[in-house]
Design an enzyme around this catalytic site. Structure first.
Site, PDB file in Angstrom:
ATOM      1  N   LYS A 214      36.406  34.820  43.623  1.00  0.00           N
ATOM      2  CA  LYS A 214      34.837  34.976  43.810  1.00  0.00           C
ATOM      3  C   LYS A 214      34.233  33.736  44.378  1.00  0.00           C
ATOM      4  CE  LYS A 214      30.684  36.309  41.544  1.00  0.00           C
ATOM      5  NZ  LYS A 214      29.834  36.490  40.300  1.00  0.00           N
ATOM      6  N   GLU A 220      42.902  26.132  40.362  1.00  0.00           N
ATOM      7  CA  GLU A 220      44.090  26.839  40.172  1.00  0.00           C
ATOM      8  C   GLU A 220      44.209  27.637  41.674  1.00  0.00           C
ATOM      9  OE1 GLU A 220      42.035  27.041  37.818  1.00  0.00           O
ATOM     10  OE2 GLU A 220      42.785  26.828  35.874  1.00  0.00           O
ATOM     11  N   GLY A 275      33.281  38.322  37.695  1.00  0.00           N
ATOM     12  CA  GLY A 275      34.667  37.926  37.694  1.00  0.00           C
ATOM     13  C   GLY A 275      35.432  38.960  36.821  1.00  0.00           C
ATOM     14  N   ARG A 276      35.045  39.249  35.835  1.00  0.00           N
ATOM     15  CA  ARG A 276      35.814  40.116  34.840  1.00  0.00           C
ATOM     16  C   ARG A 276      35.450  41.378  35.182  1.00  0.00           C
ATOM     17  NH1 ARG A 276      32.610  36.394  32.779  1.00  0.00           N
ATOM     18  NH2 ARG A 276      30.698  37.190  31.523  1.00  0.00           N
ATOM     19  N   GLU A 361      35.096  36.812  27.069  1.00  0.00           N
ATOM     20  CA  GLU A 361      34.352  35.802  27.992  1.00  0.00           C
ATOM     21  C   GLU A 361      33.044  36.491  28.192  1.00  0.00           C
ATOM     22  OE1 GLU A 361      34.889  35.302  32.769  1.00  0.00           O
ATOM     23  OE2 GLU A 361      36.109  33.792  31.696  1.00  0.00           O
ATOM     24  N   HIS A 392      56.907  46.699  15.393  1.00  0.00           N
ATOM     25  CA  HIS A 392      58.038  46.186  14.894  1.00  0.00           C
ATOM     26  C   HIS A 392      57.838  44.585  14.826  1.00  0.00           C
ATOM     27  CE1 HIS A 392      60.896  49.277  14.579  1.00  0.00           C
ATOM     28  NE2 HIS A 392      60.093  49.884  15.407  1.00  0.00           N
ATOM     29  N   LYS A 517      36.970  22.304  32.478  1.00  0.00           N
ATOM     30  CA  LYS A 517      37.338  22.215  33.717  1.00  0.00           C
ATOM     31  C   LYS A 517      37.002  20.571  34.260  1.00  0.00           C
ATOM     32  CE  LYS A 517      36.391  26.864  35.276  1.00  0.00           C
ATOM     33  NZ  LYS A 517      35.622  27.824  36.085  1.00  0.00           N
TER      34      LYS A 517
HETATM   35  O1  LIG Z   1      37.422  34.519  40.926  1.00  0.00           O
HETATM   36  P1  LIG Z   1      37.117  33.048  40.728  1.00  0.00           P
HETATM   37  O2  LIG Z   1      35.786  32.533  41.307  1.00  0.00           O
HETATM   38  O3  LIG Z   1      38.200  32.079  41.095  1.00  0.00           O
HETATM   39  O4  LIG Z   1      37.191  32.556  39.256  1.00  0.00           O
HETATM   40  C1  LIG Z   1      38.140  32.870  38.295  1.00  0.00           C
HETATM   41  C2  LIG Z   1      37.863  33.270  36.955  1.00  0.00           C
HETATM   42  O5  LIG Z   1      37.275  32.044  36.253  1.00  0.00           O
HETATM   43  C3  LIG Z   1      36.236  32.411  35.647  1.00  0.00           C
HETATM   44  O6  LIG Z   1      34.897  31.857  36.254  1.00  0.00           O
HETATM   45  C4  LIG Z   1      36.223  31.548  34.350  1.00  0.00           C
HETATM   46  O7  LIG Z   1      36.513  30.262  34.538  1.00  0.00           O
HETATM   47  C5  LIG Z   1      36.208  33.722  35.510  1.00  0.00           C
HETATM   48  O8  LIG Z   1      35.014  34.262  35.102  1.00  0.00           O
HETATM   49  C6  LIG Z   1      36.493  34.415  36.593  1.00  0.00           C
HETATM   50  O9  LIG Z   1      37.230  35.715  36.745  1.00  0.00           O
END
Ligand SMILES: O=P(O)(O)OC[C@H]1O[C@](O)(CO)[C@@H](O)[C@@H]1O
Length: 553
Positions: A214, A220, A275-276, A361, A392, A517
């Site tokens: 987003k 990452e 994002g979620r 979240e 199990h 972060k």
């Molecule tokens: O889509 P992006 O901006 O890379 O964010 C990834 C994820 O990081 C978050 O902001 C949490 O760190 C989530 O809400 C989101 O889904």
């Protein structure tokens, strides 16, 4: 709308506290079912999609509630102005107040244009969907070629959080609809292992990378995308070839352009998509690629069917609201520490992982919208694994442990893989577990099964007793079809939103992920030798030094 209150100040909250003390905590499900032969009819709700084949049955009868408690829980929702907050969300009001944004994932799936949501970009939704359709059709048909003229055989979705979990969960859940000769990989973790293992299975000539972010600033994702691009260029040579193998899904067109993504390879969405809650947006591109656009559209329409239900059903019939208030009953009045989502469907094996983010979240917040710390528990701790594996592993604790773990049992009526007796055996477990949890096994029943000698062994007898009265919801979905899954996902999204509305928190921001972060960025230079290890507490300094001293490379 005034948010100048805590949920605990609402009259229904105090009433529920009294009801918990006076009878709630002592409700006996055996007696409740004996006393009311129609309990199942009274406490189950059926949902049928208006525009799709989505069909659900939600049975909440095995909960520690009676009519008065149920009515009071719904009063709590009413007093918290759940309906007004829902309507504000649908209208596009900026209910995500700490980020000054609308919350309009419902607009992404409002293909019939039923809600008239207003926000910048809503009128572009269909255009983006058309772009997703034409691109995914071209890749799936082989019309889109890689830089050596070969069709795409693997896709790698590079994203994390909502930009990973949604597409991953849906493509797994809908695997029966997948194009089996298109391998899909999902790389999220910054751990290089994740990317290395995916690339091992890919050929640069036939791989498409989907950079899903987003913000397009997530460490990452950008690091993983850069590694993937380097790997690709090592074979492909020229940067010109990148455009055939890299696409971006983002709200940040500038950052994606800076990364080298061509405009025609960009799939846009908007800041009102959390994002979620983004699998319904361009972030769903890998879903389109795997199951085809038409199936993706069914996912959207199934969700829309549930959005219509949430918008229009009276609270007594409103499935997301009912699930939300029942969750609150245990979370806030029984002091339940967690809640389990148990899917009796192997394809749904990432469902709980997906809803961990969606729920935790969203509702892991400690400040009410009036700026005051809440004086009650908020977000449910959600966990789960598919049945019967879970049985199990951890069900022992749910059946006989000291903790109350309310659970949702979810199963399809129809399986995609009718194989011998498997589905009946699976479903017999799905029916048996909530029954055992609710009704347990008494001392008399235990003794009746033991030899006279063992009956005198009180440790053995007590160990075999099941207290019962352990609450569950049972949710049957006709089939894990695209539309059925869409409806189920939307149902839980609205459950989570309703809980946030009741707790008077903002379910749509996520400031809690920021500090870690920032600190990681501060620490990185001391691991790369650009800066000494200073300014930390002795524990953090000690750990960093241990790492620096003992690492081999
Ligand atoms: O889509 P992006 O901006 O890379 O964010 C990834 C994820 O990081 C978050 O902001 C949490 O760190 C989530 O809400 C989101 O889904």
């Amino acid at each position: 709308m005034s948010f100048n209150h805590l949920a605990s100040e609402l009259p229904a909250w105090a009433k529920l506290q009294k009801l918990y003390e006076s009878k709630g905590k002592a409700i006996d499900l055996r007696k409740a079912f004996d006393a009311d032969p129609k309990r199942f009819e009274s406490y189950s709700r059926a949902f049928t999609g208006q525009k799709t084949d989505a069909a659900l049955l939600v049975d909440v009868s095995k909960n520690l509630i009676d009519d008065e408690i149920f009515a009071s829980l719904l009063d709590l929702a009413r007093e918290a102005k759940v309906e007004e907050q829902r309507d504000a969300m649908y209208a596009g009001e900026r209910i995500n107040s700490s980020e000054d944004r609308s919350v309009l994932h419902i607009a992404l799936r409002d293909l019939p244009g039923a809600f008239g949501s207003k926000a910048e970009g809503v009128d572009e939704v269909k255009g983006e969907l058309a772009h997703m359709k034409s691109f995914s059709d071209a890749v799936r048909s082989g019309a889109h070629k890689g830089y050596t003229g070969k069709a795409i055989k693997s896709i790698v979705n590079i994203g994390i959080g909502g930009s990973n979990l949604g597409p991953l969960m849906v493509t797994e859940a809908l695997k029966p609809y997948a194009k089996r000769d298109l391998a899909a990989h999902f790389v999220s973790n910054i751990d290089g292992t994740h990317m290395v293992e995916a690339l091992r299975q890919c050929d640069p000539e036939t791989t498409l990378f989907i950079v899903a972010s987003k913000t397009f600033t997530t460490q990452e994702t950008i690091t993983n995308a850069t590694t993937a691009r380097d790997w690709f260029l090592k074979t492909a040579g020229s940067k010109e070839h990148v455009s055939k193998h890299f696409v971006a899904l983002s709200t940040n067109v500038k950052a994606a352009t800076d990364f080298g993504i061509a405009e025609q390879n960009m799939f846009k969405f908007w800041d009102w998509v959390g994002g979620r809650y983004s699998l319904w947006s361009a972030i769903g591109l890998s879903i389109c690629l795997v199951i085809g656009y038409d199936n993706f559209e069914q996912v959207l329409l199934g969700a829309h069917d549930m959005d219509e239900h949430f918008k229009s059903a009276p609270l007594e019939q409103n499935i997301p609201v009912i699930l939300a208030v029942i969750g609150i009953w245990y979370n806030n009045f029984f002091g339940a520490q967690s809640y389990a989502q148990l899917c009796y469907d192997q394809y749904m094996h990432r469902f709980a992982a997906y809803f961990q983010q969606a729920s935790m979240e969203s509702n892991g917040k400690g400040v009410a919208k009036n700026g005051k710390p809440v004086n009650y528990e908020t977000g449910e701790i959600l966990w789960g694994e598919p049945g019967t594996d879970g049985q199990h592993a951890f069900y022992q604790l749910i059946h006989q442990g000291t903790k109350l773990v309310p659970a949702d049992f979810i199963a399809p009526v129809e399986t995609h893989n009718p194989t011998g007796q498997h589905h009946d055996i699976l479903l017999s477990n799905f029916f048996a577990q909530p029954e055992a949890l609710a009704f347990g096994k008494t001392e008399e029943e235990v003794k009746a099964e033991l030899s006279t000698e063992d009956q005198g062994n009180s440790f053995l007898v007590k160990s075999k007793i099941f207290s019962g009265n352990r609450p569950t919801n049972s949710i049957m979905i006709q089939k894990i079809s695209p539309a059925g899954l869409g409806a189920l996902l939307s149902m839980y999204e609205h459950k989570i939103a309703t809980q946030g509305f009741i707790w008077n928190i903002n379910s749509f921001d996520q400031w809690g992920v920021e500090l870690g972060k920032v600190l990681a960025k501060k620490i990185l230079p001391s691991l790369t030798g650009e800066k000494g290890v200073d300014g930390h507490d002795s524990s953090t300094t000690g750990l960093i030094n241990y790492y620096l001293k003992n690492r081999k490379q």
